[in-house]
Design a protein around this motif. Sequence first.
Motif, PDB file in Angstrom:
ATOM      1  N   GLY A 226       0.578  96.155  80.112  1.00 30.43           N
ATOM      2  CA  GLY A 226       0.857  94.726  80.240  1.00 30.43           C
ATOM      3  C   GLY A 226       0.372  93.939  79.043  1.00 30.43           C
ATOM      4  N   ALA A 227       0.112  92.672  79.269  1.00 26.67           N
ATOM      5  CA  ALA A 227      -0.338  91.794  78.187  1.00 26.67           C
ATOM      6  C   ALA A 227      -1.714  92.231  77.682  1.00 26.67           C
ATOM      7  N   LEU A 228      -1.874  92.219  76.378  1.00 29.12           N
ATOM      8  CA  LEU A 228      -3.148  92.607  75.778  1.00 29.12           C
ATOM      9  C   LEU A 228      -4.120  91.438  75.814  1.00 29.12           C
ATOM     10  N   SER A 229      -5.374  91.752  76.015  1.00 24.15           N
ATOM     11  CA  SER A 229      -6.419  90.731  76.053  1.00 24.15           C
ATOM     12  C   SER A 229      -6.967  90.514  74.638  1.00 24.15           C
ATOM     13  N   VAL A 230      -7.149  89.237  74.271  1.00 19.71           N
ATOM     14  CA  VAL A 230      -7.578  88.877  72.917  1.00 19.71           C
ATOM     15  C   VAL A 230      -8.812  87.992  73.000  1.00 19.71           C
ATOM     16  N   GLN A 231      -9.759  88.198  72.077  1.00 22.89           N
ATOM     17  CA  GLN A 231     -10.954  87.366  72.032  1.00 22.89           C
ATOM     18  C   GLN A 231     -11.406  87.192  70.596  1.00 22.89           C
ATOM     19  N   SER A 232     -12.270  86.230  70.358  1.00 18.36           N
ATOM     20  CA  SER A 232     -12.797  85.959  69.023  1.00 18.36           C
ATOM     21  C   SER A 232     -13.974  86.883  68.733  1.00 18.36           C
ATOM     22  N   GLY A 233     -14.105  87.259  67.453  1.00 17.99           N
ATOM     23  CA  GLY A 233     -15.204  88.130  67.046  1.00 17.99           C
ATOM     24  C   GLY A 233     -15.518  87.929  65.584  1.00 17.99           C
ATOM     25  N   LEU A 259       3.983  88.752  66.548  1.00 15.97           N
ATOM     26  CA  LEU A 259       3.957  87.942  65.333  1.00 15.97           C
ATOM     27  C   LEU A 259       5.254  87.161  65.150  1.00 15.97           C
ATOM     28  N   GLU A 260       6.379  87.823  65.401  1.00 15.52           N
ATOM     29  CA  GLU A 260       7.667  87.141  65.249  1.00 15.52           C
ATOM     30  C   GLU A 260       7.806  85.993  66.243  1.00 15.52           C
ATOM     31  N   SER A 261       7.203  86.132  67.415  1.00 18.16           N
ATOM     32  CA  SER A 261       7.318  85.078  68.431  1.00 18.16           C
ATOM     33  C   SER A 261       6.509  83.838  68.091  1.00 18.16           C
ATOM     34  N   ALA A 341       1.189  84.987  72.833  1.00 15.34           N
ATOM     35  CA  ALA A 341       2.277  85.806  72.280  1.00 15.34           C
ATOM     36  C   ALA A 341       2.316  87.176  72.934  1.00 15.34           C
ATOM     37  N   PHE A 342       1.150  87.799  73.129  1.00 11.91           N
ATOM     38  CA  PHE A 342       1.110  89.119  73.773  1.00 11.91           C
ATOM     39  C   PHE A 342       1.577  89.027  75.222  1.00 11.91           C
ATOM     40  N   SER A 343       1.273  87.910  75.884  1.00 12.32           N
ATOM     41  CA  SER A 343       1.722  87.721  77.269  1.00 12.32           C
ATOM     42  C   SER A 343       3.233  87.577  77.318  1.00 12.32           C
TER      43      SER A 343
END
Length: 348
Positions: A226-233, A259-261, A341-343
């Motif tokens: 499914g959608a990938l989880s993203v966080q700041s680091g 990226l294209e989206s 975007a990943f969602s």
Amino acid sequence: MATLLQKSKVMKVAGLSLVVLLAACSGDQSHKHQVSGDEAYLDAPPLKILNIPAGMNLPLQNGEYDIPPVGSQGNVGKSVDIRPPLQVVALLAGSRVESNAQSSKLLLENTPEYSKLWSQVNSFLTKNSYPVSQKDDAAQTLTTDWIVWPRADENIPYKVRYHISVAQQGYQIALTVSGAGLEQGDKVINDPLEIQRYNTLMLNALTEYLNEQKEISSHNNTQNIGALSVQSGSDNTGLPQIIVRAPYNVTWNKLPYALESIGMQVNDRTLSTGAIAVTYKGLSSSDWKALGVETPTISEGNYKLQVGDLDNRSSLQFISEKGKPLTQSENDQMVAVLQAAFSKTANK
């Protein structure tokens, strides 16, 4: 009227002559591997001993500047093959290559990923209808029958027989291709450079097939994620970066769609180095609203996106043309943008 007809006939004759000339040129491919230009140097007379007139005294000589005689060996003139040698291309991440006149070898990491390498080699031969004369599945070795290599730079195509093997070599797996015969027409070819050239052709074709199979497998493995989880680091130097909670291959395969989206055109990407070249043009305010995020403040232009492998996670860092990463604020904005975007592209 007569003048126009005469001109028309002249043009037709000229056009026909040009077609005949081009057909003659396209039939002979020798010019593609022969040197062009003046070959008068081949007719240069050899050096002669200086005849000293009687009664003339010359300075003392020690032979330091004498030009030694050199025997002519090898091909000269149009017999010299000016084509550059072929190189084995290491498309697969973590691989390295070895090539000489005897064999061309691809060395891969001995991991479960390549446990089916022998069956993939056989699938490649079957897919391309390459005949096999002998095979030992237990030893993972085979010898092909004659394979014809049609090439645009040869008048008469070469035909080759190969020995192909897969063997464990320490902590690596070696895929080796060696020649078992090389002919052009009815002529047996023993030139080591030509043998190496055609060994390289086969190994490169095999490597390209293996790379395609790896990409297909990676793509299939990501279909049900499914959608990938993203966080700041941040990286080891404290610079901001984005952390994606997914393995490198999964992130790599899903990134182009994400990226294209968000208005980033992917210009080039290299899996082995994790480098992606993108051009950011942004979206309209209505598109950003539809995506559910605020319009990011990063400048439009060209960026390098560096993707890092953190085992079960991946790192992303955008670097501008001037070599500067995003600020912390810009990085946090891109975290929200990429999460959306990943969602949106979860099934791609």
